[in-house]
Motif scaffolding. Sequence first.
Motif, PDB file in Angstrom:
ATOM      1  N   VAL A  12       1.063  -1.465   0.293  1.00 56.02           N
ATOM      2  CA  VAL A  12      -0.376   0.056  -0.326  1.00 56.02           C
ATOM      3  C   VAL A  12       0.712   1.238  -0.034  1.00 56.02           C
ATOM      4  O   VAL A  12       2.369   1.544   0.442  1.00 56.02           O
ATOM      5  CB  VAL A  12      -0.459   0.105   1.270  1.00 56.02           C
ATOM      6  CG1 VAL A  12      -0.271  -0.054   2.243  1.00 56.02           C
ATOM      7  CG2 VAL A  12      -1.641   1.093   0.981  1.00 56.02           C
ATOM      8  N   THR A  63      -2.960   0.253  -4.268  1.00 52.71           N
ATOM      9  CA  THR A  63      -1.907  -0.908  -3.739  1.00 52.71           C
ATOM     10  C   THR A  63      -1.616  -2.087  -4.200  1.00 52.71           C
ATOM     11  O   THR A  63      -1.898  -1.816  -6.098  1.00 52.71           O
ATOM     12  CB  THR A  63      -4.341  -1.915  -3.043  1.00 52.71           C
ATOM     13  OG1 THR A  63      -4.726  -1.529  -4.428  1.00 52.71           O
ATOM     14  CG2 THR A  63      -4.030  -0.807  -2.262  1.00 52.71           C
ATOM     15  N   SER A 110      -4.782  -2.225   4.065  1.00 50.92           N
ATOM     16  CA  SER A 110      -4.907  -1.097   3.973  1.00 50.92           C
ATOM     17  C   SER A 110      -4.292  -0.591   5.406  1.00 50.92           C
ATOM     18  O   SER A 110      -3.737  -0.624   6.533  1.00 50.92           O
ATOM     19  CB  SER A 110      -6.568  -0.820   4.984  1.00 50.92           C
ATOM     20  OG  SER A 110      -7.022  -1.152   5.522  1.00 50.92           O
TER      21      SER A 110
END
Length: 125
Positions: A51, A58, A71
């Motif tokens: 990320v 991503t 995330s």
Amino acid sequence: QVTLVESGGGLVQAGASLRLSCAASERTFSTYAMSWFRQAPGKEREFVAAVSWSGGHTDYADSVKGRFTISRDNDKNMLYLQMNSLKPEDTAVYYCAADGSTWFGGREIAAYDYWGQGTQVTVSS
């Protein structure tokens, strides 16, 4: 110097979900490209997901694409890996890694400056 601490691993059945977390000590966490890698017994460490600084970009290994989601929360200095539809072949030690030299890390292990100690994920069939 960045200290990374993973958590959230465990033993689950195939088809279950887990969420891994990685806590970073560095206040400038938002300037590190972050990734997850894994290492299964007897195998080399492999790339799982990456990320970018902001979380807007991503990248995923083909083996996890569509099942895992990476995330980050820069306000909390946290990195996450949501793992759904787990398979026995996902069994491995999972590591988070930080690269301070770029906004979006690649898949090469050598590119990463800092590593956590790993968290074990075991998926039974």
